[in-house]
Every structure is written in C-alpha cells, then in structure tokens.
Scaffold this active site. Sequence first.
Site, mmCIF file in Angstrom:
data_model
loop_
_atom_site.group_PDB
_atom_site.id
_atom_site.type_symbol
_atom_site.label_atom_id
_atom_site.label_comp_id
_atom_site.label_asym_id
_atom_site.label_seq_id
_atom_site.Cartn_x
_atom_site.Cartn_y
_atom_site.Cartn_z
ATOM 1 C CG ASP A 68 -3.061 -8.513 0.782
ATOM 2 O OD1 ASP A 68 -1.799 -8.073 1.827
ATOM 3 O OD2 ASP A 68 -3.923 -7.605 1.350
ATOM 4 C CG HIS A 118 -2.280 -1.136 0.927
ATOM 5 N ND1 HIS A 118 -2.938 -1.268 0.345
ATOM 6 C CD2 HIS A 118 -1.959 -2.152 2.092
ATOM 7 C CE1 HIS A 118 -3.278 -2.138 0.974
ATOM 8 N NE2 HIS A 118 -3.465 -2.623 2.329
ATOM 9 C CG HIS A 146 -6.452 -5.431 2.306
ATOM 10 N ND1 HIS A 146 -5.921 -6.188 2.923
ATOM 11 C CD2 HIS A 146 -8.174 -4.869 2.885
ATOM 12 C CE1 HIS A 146 -6.715 -5.843 4.342
ATOM 13 N NE2 HIS A 146 -8.034 -5.167 4.029
ATOM 14 N N GLY A 168 -2.155 2.190 5.227
ATOM 15 C CA GLY A 168 -2.604 0.832 5.131
ATOM 16 C C GLY A 168 -0.980 0.442 6.014
ATOM 17 C CG ASP A 198 -4.828 -9.822 4.579
ATOM 18 O OD1 ASP A 198 -4.281 -9.935 3.672
ATOM 19 O OD2 ASP A 198 -4.562 -8.563 4.584
ATOM 20 C CE1 TYR A 219 -2.096 -6.713 9.401
ATOM 21 C CE2 TYR A 219 -3.750 -7.132 7.728
ATOM 22 C CZ TYR A 219 -2.588 -6.655 8.270
ATOM 23 O OH TYR A 219 -1.655 -5.848 6.893
HETATM 24 ZN ZN LIG Z 1 -3.941 -6.923 3.383
#
Ligand SMILES: [Zn+2]
Length: 386
Positions: free
Chosen positions: A169, A134, A171, A142, A257, A296
């Site tokens: 990921d 990010h 994201h 992020g 994640d 996480y």
């Molecule tokens: Zn992520």
Amino acid sequence: MVVILNIFLDALGIFTHGTNHPMKPFRVRMTHNLVMNYGLCKKMEIFRPKPSTIDELTQFHTDDYINFLGKVTPSNMETCIKDCTRFNVGDDCPAFDGLLEYCRRATGGSLEGAARLNHGLCDIAVNWAGGLHHAKKQEASGFCYVNDIVVAILELLRYHKRVLYIDIDIHHGDGVEEAFYTTDRVMTLSFHNFGEYFPGTGDIHDIGIGKGKYYSVNFPLREGVDDKTYKSVFEPVVSHVVEWYNPSVIVLQCGADSLSGDRLGCFNLSSKGHADCVRFVKKFNIPMLVLGGGGYTIRNVSRAWAYETGIIIGQEIGPGLPSNNSDNGYFGPEYTLDVHPSNMENKNTREYLEKIMITIFENLDRSRHAPSVQIQGSVHSLIIIT
Ligand SMILES: [Zn+2]
Ligand SMILES: *[C@@H]1O[C@H](CO)[C@@H](O)[C@H](O)[C@H]1NC(C)=O
Ligand SMILES: *[C@@H]1O[C@H](CO)[C@@H](O)[C@H](O)[C@H]1NC(C)=O
Ligand SMILES: *[C@@H]1O[C@H](CO)[C@@H](O)[C@H](O)[C@H]1NC(C)=O
C-alpha cells in the site's frame, strides 16, 4: 488449490462511508465481477465466509471499542462525542449504517482465509475486502476500523512459528507493525511513501523493540516511484527477508493506492508493476494470504486486483475487458484492463534507495536467523499495544 474469499456479494450499495468519502467498498464488487466474467472462477474455489464474531474481533481490539462500533450511527454521533473522539470515529472514519457488520464481514474473509491456510485446505487465500492496516487496538484510523490483518495473523500464529507480513500500500502499515512491534514471531515489511504523508510513521529507523528488535522493517520511499524503481528495491529486500527469516506463511497486503493516478496516492506504478510484486512473492511457493487495502481510483483498483487474481491462479488476463461484464462502462475511455503510468517526477535517487537498502540489510544481519519459538496455548500475550 486457491480459495478466493469474497464478501460483498450481497452488499452492493449497502455499505458506504458517504458519497464524498474516498473509500468505496463497491470496488470489491467491481473486482469480483471482473474475476467472474473473465472466467477465472473455474480455477478457484469461491467461498463466502461467515462474518467474524465479536469474540474474534476482541482477540485484538478492546471490548469497549467493538461495543462502540456496534452502537454508533450517523444519527447518534452527536450524543456520544466523547467516545467518538476517544475512538477516533468522525471525519476520516465516519459512522455509517451497518458499520460493525461491514467490519465483521471484511474480517471474516481474512480470518477464514487464515484458518484454511492453517488446515492446509489451500495454498493461497484471497480477500480483496481485507487489508485494513491502519486500525488500532482501540482506535479507528485512515478509513480502517477493525484490523482484519492482525486478527488473521493471530489465527496464523496458532499454527505457524513465523509469519511474514509484506505491505505494498502507499501508506505505512502502521496498525500491523504496532501490534507485533515487540515480537519476533511476525516480521513486518512495509514499502510506503514517507515524509509529510499519512500516517507519518514508518521511518527506516523504526525496527521494533525488545524481542521484536529488527523484526519491523520499513522502506520509506519518496513520491513518483515507477515500476523499475519499485522492482529494484522490492525484489532484493523481499528475497533477503524471506531467506533470512524463513517464514512458513506470508501475508501480502496489496493496497492499490500505490498505482499511478490514485485519488490519494503519489506513486507512478502501472498495474503490471504492482502485480509483479504479487508474482514475485508467489514464486517462493510459501502459503500466502493475499489482501486488499487502500485504493481510491476505483476503476483502476478493480482492474489491478482482477489482474492480480489472474496471476495468483496462473492465468494472464486482459488487456481486453470481458465482453459480458456489465460494469464495462466504468472503464472508459480506454476500456482495457491495464493501468498505465503517468507523468510524475520520480523523487527517489539511486543513491537514496541504495542507502536505505544497505541499512535494511545491516539490520537484517543483526537479527537472529529464523528465530524459533515454542508455540504455546495463547498468542495474545505477545501483543503489546501502546
Ligand atoms: Zn493506503
Ligand atoms: C461471462 O463469461 C464468463 C466466461 O465464459 C463466464 O464464466 C461468466 O459466467 C459470464 N458472465 C455472465 C454475467 O454471463
Ligand atoms: C487511473 O485513474 C486515473 C484517474 O481517472 C487516470 O488518470 C489514469 O489514467 C488511470 N490509469 C489508467 C487508466 O491507466
Ligand atoms: C512514470 O513511469 C514510466 C515508466 O514506468 C516512465 O516512462 C515515466 O517517465 C514515469 N514518469 C516520470 C515523469 O518519471
């Protein structure tokens, strides 16, 4: 030959974003311990890279921003509120002791991996501490401050005509996409949750501009993706892209994640499903830089990345934990290596997924097959950041 780069061996407990912050650099240490205690180290070269220099970081980032990262501390944040705001250092991306050192080490691993691939010293390089997708040219975002991926890809571009970046990921890989949005020398392909979800970008219609048109590919997914669904879109899309773009090196960001039960995620992938992506990309036998990223629920992250390390060197590990691993206490109540899917509704319909795939294939047809370029002295000129 595989080289594994790991950088936090000395850093246990040194770097922390804060006790309540979801990003825990310690997960890399846990991964490393599993890898060592499964005895995987016998089949690979473990290497401790030098931290990146400031000059290396400013191949992508601005001098101002890197300079600031070297100066900001938890205690002086209040005196530089203006810069903190400008560079987005604060809530999600807090200042912590040793921040720049942490960034230099994380980037050093990815950069060294890229350099080793460039010189044919290995087929696969791994840096689980990297993958911080990010970070922007002059902005933290992020939980990412320095974009080790962009810095590593710039290094790869010195020797490779076409670099394929794949991001699993949960994201969107926005920082990497943005850095290479206007070039056909890097194709970015991101699979991510989309719709009222950080960072908000990664729409199917974001495809790149100028020379980079059709070389940014986004697969927006809905919540609850399971192994079968992921495989059904990942494999055909990646196959098409590899065949059409014909990269000479692949960078794979393995953010964990996207696993089921992640503290911030909302997918329903098991560690097997996640690792199948690594297995699949490896089968193309194209030199590959494998990086970490988000993740996480740290005991699940380290399980998945250790398992993936096994796949990379061709050795299945688990489901039992190594009996001599002192971290085993973290892996209760199951005390096994696998991460299982959970109860989460899959909001991706077949119809939706097929529509997205058709759009991606149509765009791919519009791009040039394996665009060929002259490799010139400087690669910075092709980066245009807004
Ligand atoms: Zn992520
Ligand atoms: C645990 O066992 C593995 C495999 O035999 C070995 O390579 C590793 O060094 C051992 N770890 C410790 C902490 O003794
Ligand atoms: C991953 O972690 C979450 C949160 O602790 C847990 O609910 C889930 O079951 C884990 N997945 C496993 C161990 O398979
Ligand atoms: C999550 O995935 C598993 C299989 O991968 C599936 O059995 C389960 O039903 C999924 N959860 C939901 C609610 O769809």
